[in-house]
Design a protein around this motif. Structure first.
Motif, PDB file in Angstrom:
ATOM      1  N   ILE A  64       6.485   9.270   0.695  1.00  0.00           N
ATOM      2  CA  ILE A  64       5.854   8.017   0.885  1.00  0.00           C
ATOM      3  C   ILE A  64       6.591   7.031   1.639  1.00  0.00           C
ATOM      4  O   ILE A  64       7.698   7.327   1.878  1.00  0.00           O
ATOM      5  N   ASN A  65       5.719   5.754   2.255  1.00  0.00           N
ATOM      6  CA  ASN A  65       6.407   5.029   3.062  1.00  0.00           C
ATOM      7  C   ASN A  65       7.481   3.952   2.202  1.00  0.00           C
ATOM      8  O   ASN A  65       7.578   4.000   1.352  1.00  0.00           O
ATOM      9  N   SER A 112       7.881  -4.696   6.268  1.00  0.00           N
ATOM     10  CA  SER A 112       6.319  -4.958   6.589  1.00  0.00           C
ATOM     11  C   SER A 112       6.086  -5.942   7.779  1.00  0.00           C
ATOM     12  O   SER A 112       4.981  -6.359   8.183  1.00  0.00           O
ATOM     13  N   GLU A 118      11.616   7.846   7.876  1.00  0.00           N
ATOM     14  CA  GLU A 118      11.517   6.670   7.182  1.00  0.00           C
ATOM     15  C   GLU A 118      12.557   6.091   6.226  1.00  0.00           C
ATOM     16  O   GLU A 118      12.612   4.895   6.073  1.00  0.00           O
ATOM     17  N   GLN A 149       0.929  -1.112  -0.027  1.00  0.00           N
ATOM     18  CA  GLN A 149      -0.021  -0.122  -0.059  1.00  0.00           C
ATOM     19  C   GLN A 149       0.931   1.268   0.018  1.00  0.00           C
ATOM     20  O   GLN A 149       2.058   1.464   0.758  1.00  0.00           O
ATOM     21  N   ARG A 150       0.593   2.175  -0.647  1.00  0.00           N
ATOM     22  CA  ARG A 150       1.265   3.493  -0.931  1.00  0.00           C
ATOM     23  C   ARG A 150       0.444   4.317   0.232  1.00  0.00           C
ATOM     24  O   ARG A 150      -0.434   4.588   0.332  1.00  0.00           O
ATOM     25  N   ARG A 151       1.599   4.696   1.214  1.00  0.00           N
ATOM     26  CA  ARG A 151       0.818   5.694   2.241  1.00  0.00           C
ATOM     27  C   ARG A 151       1.795   7.098   2.364  1.00  0.00           C
ATOM     28  O   ARG A 151       3.158   6.954   2.018  1.00  0.00           O
ATOM     29  N   LYS A 152       1.004   7.943   2.689  1.00  0.00           N
ATOM     30  CA  LYS A 152       1.781   9.363   2.663  1.00  0.00           C
ATOM     31  C   LYS A 152       2.390   9.348   4.194  1.00  0.00           C
ATOM     32  O   LYS A 152       1.823   8.926   5.113  1.00  0.00           O
ATOM     33  N   ILE A 153       3.638  10.006   4.400  1.00  0.00           N
ATOM     34  CA  ILE A 153       4.380   9.818   5.761  1.00  0.00           C
ATOM     35  C   ILE A 153       4.841  11.534   6.171  1.00  0.00           C
ATOM     36  O   ILE A 153       4.855  12.050   4.953  1.00  0.00           O
TER      37      ILE A 153
END
Length: 554
Positions: free
Chosen positions: A98-99, A142, A39, A29-33
C-alpha cells in the motif's frame, strides 16, 4: 474594535486568538502500489524532511519561548526515528503493498490509541505527539499544507461551518469556542459545542472573514456577539463575566452525587449524548447516570473504509466497561442526510433528509447491519448495553429488525460467543408516523427515545440544517409536543419507558412539561447534566400537572 452579531448556541465567554479551519485534499486514500521498495524510499525521504522541519521549529522556539518549551520538537524528532514506529510503517507498505500515506496515517492512529490507553500519564500525553508527527509526514508525502486546526495554543475556531467528518477529527483541547458564518442551532458544530461545554456562535455571515486570522477575539455565547480586537474596557468587562461564569460552574459541581428528583418526588434518569469514546470523560465528570445516545456513525466517519466487526467491538466494549454497569444506549448506524461518507457511495438525492438514510440503509445493506449488530451483542457481555434503531416509520421495519437480531444471536450461539441475552432493544421516535403508531410499536420494543431534532423538522416541514429557515423552526410547536405526549402515554400503557435524546431534552423551558408528561429519562450533552439536575430539583408539578399540559399542548 469590530463587533459581529450572530446567534449564540451555547453560553459562556471565550477570549483568545481567532484561527480559521483549514481544509486540505480530504481523507487519506488507500492505494495499491507495485514497488514497495520505492514507496519505502518515499517514506524515508518524507521522514527526513519532517525532521528537518522540526529542527527549524526547535531553533525558532528556543529564541521565542526558551529551550525548555522548545524541547517538544526534539521529542518529535526522536519519535520519528523510533524503530517500532518506522518498522510498523515499512512492514505495512511491504506486506500489504500500500501507499506510504496510508501506512503512515494508519500507524499514527494505532500508536496514538496505544499511548492513550496507557496508565502512565506521561505516556498518555505522547498520544497527541505521535498523531502530530504522522500528520506532518503525510502532509509532506501528499504535497499538501497542514489542514484542519493548525495551532499549538487553544483558539477561537472560525469557519463557514463544519461537517461531522471534520468535527470528529478536531483536537478538542485546542478549541476555546466555535464561530461560524452559517450553520443552524441544530448543526453538528452547535451540538459539538454543547457537548464540549464551550461557547459558540453561528450565523455571523460573510463579515467573518480570514482577514481576522490571528486577531484577538471575545465570544459571548449568550448574546451571540463576537468582538474582534476588543478595546481594553471591553476586555476587562468580559474577563469579569468569564470569572462569574466559572464561579457558577463550580457551584454546580456541588450537585454531583445528588438525585435527579423533583420537589414532589418524581425521579428522572439523566443520561448523556456522546459521539465517540473520547467523550466518556465528560460523561463521568458531569455525573451522568448513563449514556442515552452513543452516535455510532462517528465510527464510520472516522474511517476511510467500513469499520470491521473487531474494530467496532473494541470501541463498544471499551465504552461498556468504562461506564461500569451504567446503561449505554448505542444507536445503530445513522448516516445519510447531512452525514455523508464517501465509501458508502450513496446516491446524490434532491431531498436527502427524506431519503436513503439510517435504518433504510441497514435494512437494504444487511451485511453492514449484521456486522454492527454482531459487534454490539459481543460487547454486551462486558457491560449494560442497549441497542436503539433510528428513523422508524412502520411496524414492519421493527419486526424485520427483530428477525435480523435473532439471526445474529443464533450465529453467536453457534459459535459459542457470549452475549447478554437480555439486551434491551429500543427505537427512536423521530418521525410523526412512529409517534402516531407508537401504541403498536411499544408492544415490540423495550423503550422509546424521542429524537426531537428530526421529529421537529419532519413535523413542521422545516429543514433543521437550513440557516435561512431559522425563523420558521419552532421547537416548542404544539404539534410536536402533542406527538411526544402521545408516545409517552402509549409507552407507559404498554409497560415500557420513554426518554428524550434530542437537543430539546436540555431546554429548561420545557422541563416542567416533560415532567408533567411523565418522561422517564432525559439524555443531553454532558455539560447540561448538572444545570438540568438543578432545574429538576427546584421543580414541583404535582398540583399543576393538568395546568402545565393544557398550557403547552393547547
Amino acid at each position: 474594535m469590530i463587533t459581529l452579531q450572530g446567534k449564540g448556541v451555547f453560553g459562556g465567554v471565550a477570549i483568545g486568538k481567532i484561527s480559521f479551519y483549514k481544509r486540505t485534499g480530504g481523507q487519506i486514500q488507500r492505494r495499491k502500489i507495485d514497488n514497495p521498495a520505492a514507496e519505502i524510499a518515499r517514506f524515508e525521504e518524507a521522514k527526513a524532511k519532517a525532521i528537518e522541519q522540526l529542527d527549524e521549529l526547535y531553533n525558532k522556539a528556543v529564541q521565542e519561548v526558551g529551550e525548555g518549551n522548545a524541547m517538544i520538537f526534539q521529542v518529535h524528532q526522536m519519535m520519528l526515528d523510533d524503530l517500532d514506529y518506522v518498522e510498523a510503517i515499512t512492514n505495512m507498505i511491504t506486506t500489504q503493498e500500500i501507499n506510504a500515506e496510508f501506512a503512515v496515517g494508519t500507524t499514527g492512529d494505532n500508536f496514538s490509541q496505544m499511548f492513550a490507553s496507557m496508565d502512565d500519564e506521561y505516556m498518555r500525553e505522547r498520544a497527541a505527539d505521535v498523531k502530530d508527527i504522522s500528520e506532518r509526514v503525510v502532509s509532506i508525502l501528499s504535497g499538501s499544507q497542514e489542514g484542519g486546526l493548525v495551532t499549538d495554543t487553544p483558539v477561537i475556531l472560525a469557519s463557514d461551518d463544519l461537517a461531522p467528518s471534520e468535527t470528529v477529527q478536531l483536537d478538542k483541547d485546542m478549541v476555546l469556542s466555535f464561530v461560524t458564518q452559517g450553520g443552524s442551532t441544530n448543526s453538528h458544530t452547535a451540538i459539538l459545542a454543547r457537548t464540549m461545554n464551550i461557547p459558540a456562535i453561528i450565523g455571523l455571515g460573510e463579515g467573518l472573514t480570514e482577514e481576522y486570522e490571528g486577531k484577538m477575539g471575545i465570544v459571548d455565547g449568550a448574546t451571540g456577539k463576537l468582538f474582534i480586537e476588543p478595546d481594553e474596557e471591553t476586555l476587562k468587562e468580559y474577563r469579569e463575566k468569564q470569572a462569574e461564569y466559572q464561579e457558577k460552574q463550580e457551584l454546580l459541581q456541588k450537585l454531583k452525587g445528588e438525585e435527579n428528583i423533583s420537589l414532589d418526588g418524581q425521579k428522572v434518569k439523566l443520561y448523556a449524548n456522546i459521539g465517540n469514546a473520547s467523550d466518556i470523560g465528560a460523561v463521568l465528570q458531569n455525573d451522568a447516570a448513563g449514556i442515552g445516545l452513543f452516535r455510532s456513525e462517528f465510527l464510520y466517519l472516522e474511517n476511510d473504509d467500513f469499520p470491521t466487526e473487531e474494530e467496532q467491538f473494541k470501541v463498544y466494549k471499551y465504552v461498556a466497561e468504562t461506564m461500569a454497569g451504567k446503561q449505554v444506549i448505542i444507536r445503530t448506524l445513522d448516516i445519510g442526510a447531512d452525514k455523508q461518507i464517501d465509501y458508502f457511495n450513496l446516491p446524490k438525492e434532491e431531498n436527502p433528509a427524506m431519503g436513503y438514510r439510517a435504518i433504510r440503509i441497514c435494512l437494504t445493506q444487511k451485511d453492514i447491519f449484521k456486522t454492527q449488530l454482531r459487534a454490539l451483542f459481543r460487547a454486551s457481555a462486558f457491560g449494560n448495553i442497549a441497542i436503539m434503531f433510528p428513523m422508524i416509520i412502520a411496524l414492519e421495519e421493527v419486526l424485520e429488525i427483530k428477525e435480523i437480531v435473532e439471526e445474529v444471536k443464533k450465529e453467536l450461539d453457534d459459535e459459542g460467543i457470549p452475549y447478554n441475552k437480555e439486551t434491551q432493544l429500543g427505537i427512536m421516535i423521530e418521525t410523526p408516523a412512529a409517534a402516531v403508531i407508537s401504541d403498536d410499536l411499544a408492544k415490540e420494543v423495550d423503550f422509546f427515545s424521542v429524537g426531537t431534532n428530526d421529529l421537529t423538522q419532519y413535523t413542521t416541514a422545516v429543514d433543521r440544517q437550513n440557516a435561512n429557515l431559522e425563523k420558521f423552526y419552532h421547537p416548542h410547536h404544539k404539534a410536536l409536543l402533542r406527538l411526544i405526549k402521545m408516545a409517552a402515554d402509549n409507552a407507559h400503557k404498554n409497560g415500557i419507558w420513554i426518554g428524550i435524546c434530542g437537543e430539546l431534552g436540555a431546554d429548561m423551558e420545557l422541563t416542567e412539561a416533560f415532567l408533567a408528561m411523565g418522561i422517564d429519562e432525559l439524555s443531553v450533552s454532558p455539560a447540561c447534566i448538572l444545570p438540568l439536575r438543578k432545574k429538576i430539583r427546584e421543580t414541583g408539578i404535582a398540583d399543576r400537572r393538568e395546568e402545565i399540559l393544557a398550557d403547552v399542548l393547547g
